[in-house]
Design a protein around this motif. Structure first.
Motif, mmCIF file in Angstrom:
data_model
loop_
_atom_site.group_PDB
_atom_site.id
_atom_site.type_symbol
_atom_site.label_atom_id
_atom_site.label_comp_id
_atom_site.label_asym_id
_atom_site.label_seq_id
_atom_site.Cartn_x
_atom_site.Cartn_y
_atom_site.Cartn_z
ATOM 1 N N PHE A 194 -3.772 0.278 8.578
ATOM 2 C CA PHE A 194 -2.522 -0.147 7.951
ATOM 3 C C PHE A 194 -1.819 -1.133 8.870
ATOM 4 O O PHE A 194 -1.795 -0.958 10.094
ATOM 5 C CB PHE A 194 -1.611 1.055 7.677
ATOM 6 C CG PHE A 194 -2.149 1.977 6.615
ATOM 7 C CD1 PHE A 194 -2.007 1.678 5.280
ATOM 8 C CD2 PHE A 194 -2.821 3.141 6.976
ATOM 9 C CE1 PHE A 194 -2.518 2.516 4.301
ATOM 10 C CE2 PHE A 194 -3.334 3.986 6.003
ATOM 11 C CZ PHE A 194 -3.181 3.673 4.660
ATOM 12 N N GLY A 214 -4.503 -1.736 4.447
ATOM 13 C CA GLY A 214 -3.266 -1.622 3.682
ATOM 14 C C GLY A 214 -2.153 -2.412 4.341
ATOM 15 O O GLY A 214 -1.957 -2.330 5.559
ATOM 16 N N GLY A 257 -0.211 5.001 0.991
ATOM 17 C CA GLY A 257 -1.603 4.811 1.361
ATOM 18 C C GLY A 257 -2.657 5.627 0.647
ATOM 19 O O GLY A 257 -3.845 5.510 0.965
ATOM 20 N N THR A 286 -5.137 3.405 -0.927
ATOM 21 C CA THR A 286 -5.832 2.662 0.123
ATOM 22 C C THR A 286 -6.994 3.467 0.685
ATOM 23 O O THR A 286 -8.149 3.019 0.676
ATOM 24 C CB THR A 286 -4.861 2.308 1.264
ATOM 25 O OG1 THR A 286 -3.631 1.849 0.717
ATOM 26 C CG2 THR A 286 -5.450 1.250 2.175
ATOM 27 N N ALA A 338 2.086 6.459 5.630
ATOM 28 C CA ALA A 338 0.680 6.272 5.278
ATOM 29 C C ALA A 338 -0.228 6.763 6.401
ATOM 30 O O ALA A 338 -1.243 7.437 6.144
ATOM 31 C CB ALA A 338 0.415 4.797 4.982
ATOM 32 N N GLU A 339 0.102 6.438 7.636
ATOM 33 C CA GLU A 339 -0.730 6.863 8.766
ATOM 34 C C GLU A 339 -0.699 8.378 8.922
ATOM 35 O O GLU A 339 -1.713 8.992 9.294
ATOM 36 C CB GLU A 339 -0.268 6.164 10.035
ATOM 37 C CG GLU A 339 -0.585 4.665 10.015
ATOM 38 C CD GLU A 339 -0.066 3.920 11.223
ATOM 39 O OE1 GLU A 339 0.878 4.428 11.877
ATOM 40 O OE2 GLU A 339 -0.589 2.823 11.516
ATOM 41 N N ILE A 353 4.671 2.599 6.435
ATOM 42 C CA ILE A 353 3.398 2.557 7.153
ATOM 43 C C ILE A 353 3.207 3.836 7.952
ATOM 44 O O ILE A 353 2.103 4.398 8.008
ATOM 45 C CB ILE A 353 3.325 1.312 8.053
ATOM 46 C CG1 ILE A 353 3.197 0.059 7.181
ATOM 47 C CG2 ILE A 353 2.156 1.407 9.029
ATOM 48 C CD1 ILE A 353 3.287 -1.239 7.952
ATOM 49 N N SER A 385 0.800 -1.231 0.000
ATOM 50 C CA SER A 385 0.000 0.000 0.000
ATOM 51 C C SER A 385 0.830 1.279 0.000
ATOM 52 O O SER A 385 0.296 2.356 -0.266
ATOM 53 C CB SER A 385 -0.947 0.004 1.199
ATOM 54 O OG SER A 385 -0.261 -0.293 2.405
#
Length: 287
Positions: free
Chosen positions: A95, A68, A51, A54, A79-80, A76, A48
């Motif tokens: 995630f 994800g 993200g 996602t 993404a967060e 990660i 992902s």
């Protein structure tokens, strides 16, 4: 499942790399999937990255969920962070860290949709990855969807710097590169050598019924001054700041070749005739 080869993402997760990934959207990269979605679906996005795709899927499954999965704590976290900046923030997105080649932490048939974008071409054993995706996909009604770029890459003008880039880039991702990438005048480079045009073949080998595999493709073009500038500068940052230049040298590139690559990208970005088209192959595998 285990692998004798490392399963790290060879391009790395420096923001000079993931900045381009973060421009991808569900509408752009997942347009072939959207008509198949239902509000209650559970989606798994494998690889992902930052993200954006996602959580882009989230609004299409408001009573469902999107998960994800990626290899790296670093990506990660990116993404967060991007998820937290969304307004409103989707509440049905999570995630997790995971490795499709080592076995996903989900039960059989848990998801309605499994999705990947620019992931399988970076995996040394895409068939094993697809077998694991098939396992966690609902039987009969579930689908496994993938979008993967194909070789050869198409550029105008195709300067010596860009030829060198593609030679060492291919080598970084896939191992030994065909000499015709480095010397494209010597022989045509057969598409599908290790690219997305093999998607349907990998899917069949993973156990999907070839009669239930939908095959398609899309093209992304960078041609305007703004597009060329963003694309070229991103490539330069990958080489200079993101560690790609050092990786190329560890594979055998000379410092002069790395500098020629940087020069080639900058010249391409400034060239009024600069143009590139990326062919992305797509499959929807009905489980």
């Amino acid at each position: 499942m285990s692998s004798a080869q490392p399963t790290t993402y060879t391009q790395g997760h420096d923001k000079s790399v993931t900045a381009n990934h973060a421009r991808r959207t569900a509408e752009q990269s997942g347009s072939f999937v959207l008509p198949h979605l239902k509000p209650t679906f559970k989606i798994l996005d494998i690889g992902s990255g930052p993200g954006t795709i996602t959580f882009g899927f989230a609004k299409y499954v408001p009573q469902g969920s999107v998960t994800g999965i990626d290899l790296s704590d670093e990506v990660i976290a990116q993404a967060e962070e991007l998820l937290s900046q969304q307004d409103p923030k989707p509440k049905n997105v999570t995630f997790k860290k995971g490795n499709v080649l080592e076995g996903l932490p989900f039960k059989d048939g848990e998801f309605d949709v499994i999705y990947t974008s620019q992931v399988l071409i970076h995996i040394h054993d895409p068939v094993t990855a697809l077998k694991e995706m098939k396992r966690v996909c609902k039987p009969v009604t579930g689908i496994v969807c993938s979008k993967e770029g194909d070789w050869p890459l198409r550029y105008v003008p195709y300067t010596r710097g860009l030829q060198l880039f593609h030679y060492w880039f291919y080598q970084m991702i896939h191992g030994k590169a065909p000499e015709e990438i480095r010397h494209p005048d010597q022989a045509p480079f057969a598409p599908g050598h290790r690219g997305g045009s093999l998607l349907h073949v990998w899917a069949r080998e993973a156990g999907f019924d070839p009669k239930r595999i939908e095959k398609g493709a899309s093209v992304q073009v960078y041609a305007t001054e703004e597009q060329r500038g963003f694309y070229a500068e991103g490539m330069v940052k990958r080489i200079v700041d993101g560690g790609h230049g050092e990786k190329f040298k560890s594979l055998g590139a000379t410092e002069e070749e790395v500098q020629e690559i940087v020069k080639g990208w900058r010249e391409w970005g400034e060239n009024v005739d600069g143009w590139t088209a990326t062919v992305d192959c797509e499959v929807i595998c009905h489980n």
